[in-house]
Design a protein around this motif. Sequence first.
Motif, PDB file in Angstrom:
ATOM      1  N   ARG A   8      53.717  32.742  28.818  1.00 35.61           N
ATOM      2  CA  ARG A   8      54.001  34.184  28.792  1.00 35.61           C
ATOM      3  C   ARG A   8      52.971  34.978  29.608  1.00 35.61           C
ATOM      4  N   SER A   9      52.246  34.310  30.469  1.00 36.98           N
ATOM      5  CA  SER A   9      51.169  34.945  31.226  1.00 36.98           C
ATOM      6  C   SER A   9      51.698  35.929  32.253  1.00 36.98           C
ATOM      7  N   TYR A  10      50.904  36.963  32.476  1.00 33.13           N
ATOM      8  CA  TYR A  10      51.232  37.993  33.461  1.00 33.13           C
ATOM      9  C   TYR A  10      50.248  37.862  34.622  1.00 33.13           C
ATOM     10  N   GLY A  11      50.464  36.848  35.431  1.00 36.52           N
ATOM     11  CA  GLY A  11      49.602  36.578  36.582  1.00 36.52           C
ATOM     12  C   GLY A  11      48.686  35.395  36.314  1.00 36.52           C
ATOM     13  N   PRO A  12      48.202  34.769  37.390  1.00 37.95           N
ATOM     14  CA  PRO A  12      47.326  33.602  37.237  1.00 37.95           C
ATOM     15  C   PRO A  12      46.056  33.859  36.433  1.00 37.95           C
ATOM     16  N   THR A  83      40.963  19.983  45.183  1.00 41.85           N
ATOM     17  CA  THR A  83      40.362  21.008  46.042  1.00 41.85           C
ATOM     18  C   THR A  83      41.361  22.120  46.313  1.00 41.85           C
ATOM     19  N   LEU A  84      42.589  21.760  46.673  1.00 40.86           N
ATOM     20  CA  LEU A  84      43.614  22.778  46.900  1.00 40.86           C
ATOM     21  C   LEU A  84      43.922  23.536  45.612  1.00 40.86           C
ATOM     22  N   TRP A  85      43.958  22.838  44.497  1.00 43.14           N
ATOM     23  CA  TRP A  85      44.177  23.492  43.204  1.00 43.14           C
ATOM     24  C   TRP A  85      43.109  24.559  42.981  1.00 43.14           C
ATOM     25  N   ALA A  86      41.845  24.215  43.225  1.00 43.40           N
ATOM     26  CA  ALA A  86      40.746  25.164  43.026  1.00 43.40           C
ATOM     27  C   ALA A  86      40.846  26.344  43.990  1.00 43.40           C
ATOM     28  N   VAL A  87      41.172  26.088  45.240  1.00 43.49           N
ATOM     29  CA  VAL A  87      41.269  27.165  46.228  1.00 43.49           C
ATOM     30  C   VAL A  87      42.399  28.131  45.877  1.00 43.49           C
ATOM     31  N   PHE A  88      43.593  27.618  45.635  1.00 46.99           N
ATOM     32  CA  PHE A  88      44.732  28.496  45.337  1.00 46.99           C
ATOM     33  C   PHE A  88      44.549  29.262  44.032  1.00 46.99           C
ATOM     34  N   ASN A  89      43.975  28.625  43.028  1.00 43.62           N
ATOM     35  CA  ASN A  89      43.753  29.327  41.769  1.00 43.62           C
ATOM     36  C   ASN A  89      42.636  30.355  41.889  1.00 43.62           C
ATOM     37  N   THR A  90      41.635  30.082  42.706  1.00 43.62           N
ATOM     38  CA  THR A  90      40.589  31.076  42.943  1.00 43.62           C
ATOM     39  C   THR A  90      41.184  32.323  43.587  1.00 43.62           C
ATOM     40  N   VAL A  91      41.936  32.136  44.656  1.00 38.69           N
ATOM     41  CA  VAL A  91      42.512  33.273  45.386  1.00 38.69           C
ATOM     42  C   VAL A  91      43.446  34.078  44.489  1.00 38.69           C
ATOM     43  N   THR A  92      44.343  33.420  43.786  1.00 41.75           N
ATOM     44  CA  THR A  92      45.301  34.157  42.962  1.00 41.75           C
ATOM     45  C   THR A  92      44.634  34.814  41.761  1.00 41.75           C
ATOM     46  N   THR A  93      43.604  34.190  41.214  1.00 42.95           N
ATOM     47  CA  THR A  93      42.889  34.788  40.089  1.00 42.95           C
ATOM     48  C   THR A  93      42.110  36.022  40.530  1.00 42.95           C
ATOM     49  N   VAL A  94      41.486  35.949  41.692  1.00 46.71           N
ATOM     50  CA  VAL A  94      40.759  37.116  42.214  1.00 46.71           C
ATOM     51  C   VAL A  94      41.703  38.308  42.349  1.00 46.71           C
ATOM     52  N   THR A  96      44.584  38.862  40.814  1.00 48.70           N
ATOM     53  CA  THR A  96      45.341  39.271  39.618  1.00 48.70           C
ATOM     54  C   THR A  96      44.455  39.496  38.395  1.00 48.70           C
ATOM     55  N   ARG A  97      43.162  39.450  38.550  1.00 49.63           N
ATOM     56  CA  ARG A  97      42.285  39.507  37.374  1.00 49.63           C
ATOM     57  C   ARG A  97      42.325  40.837  36.641  1.00 49.63           C
TER      58      ARG A  97
END
Length: 151
Positions: A8-12, A83-94, A96-97
């Motif tokens: 039910r999350s609203y963004g990464p 590595t790709l998991w960390a990069v994509f999650n970093t970018v999307t978290t930044v 949508t935080r």
Amino acid sequence: ENFDYAHRSYGPADFWRRWNIRLGRWMHDYVYIPLGGGRAHPLRVAANIAAVFVGVALYHHLGGLKLFGPPLLAFPMFYLGWTLWAVFNTVTTVFTRRLHPPAQLRARDVLFMAATFLFESMCLQTAFAPATIELRDLVRIYGHLVGIGSG
């Protein structure tokens, strides 16, 4: 509970606040906050978030070595998925935080929540990609995931 309805999350960023709460709290308290947390310069905040995701990737990757054994260390591609998991999650978290679910959900909000869950599911799948997968194939998967893939 260790998981708070991550589907039910609203963004990464919200997804990671809800997913594996114990590990997330530990990374927050012992990695993110000591590095300066979210009160630093925006680039520093992004670096702090990246440090958390790299730490989580290492935690899972090194734990995976117990399952798969050290011979996989010879494959550079063994590291690529995490590595790709960390990069994509970093970018999307930044990006949508600061998002929070609205009090009243509309159709577009539900679609955004579904897209968040799909994105996170696909990221996790690529983290566990076989060590022999080609880089161009992983990049193509991510391209399709974000809507820039072809054919």
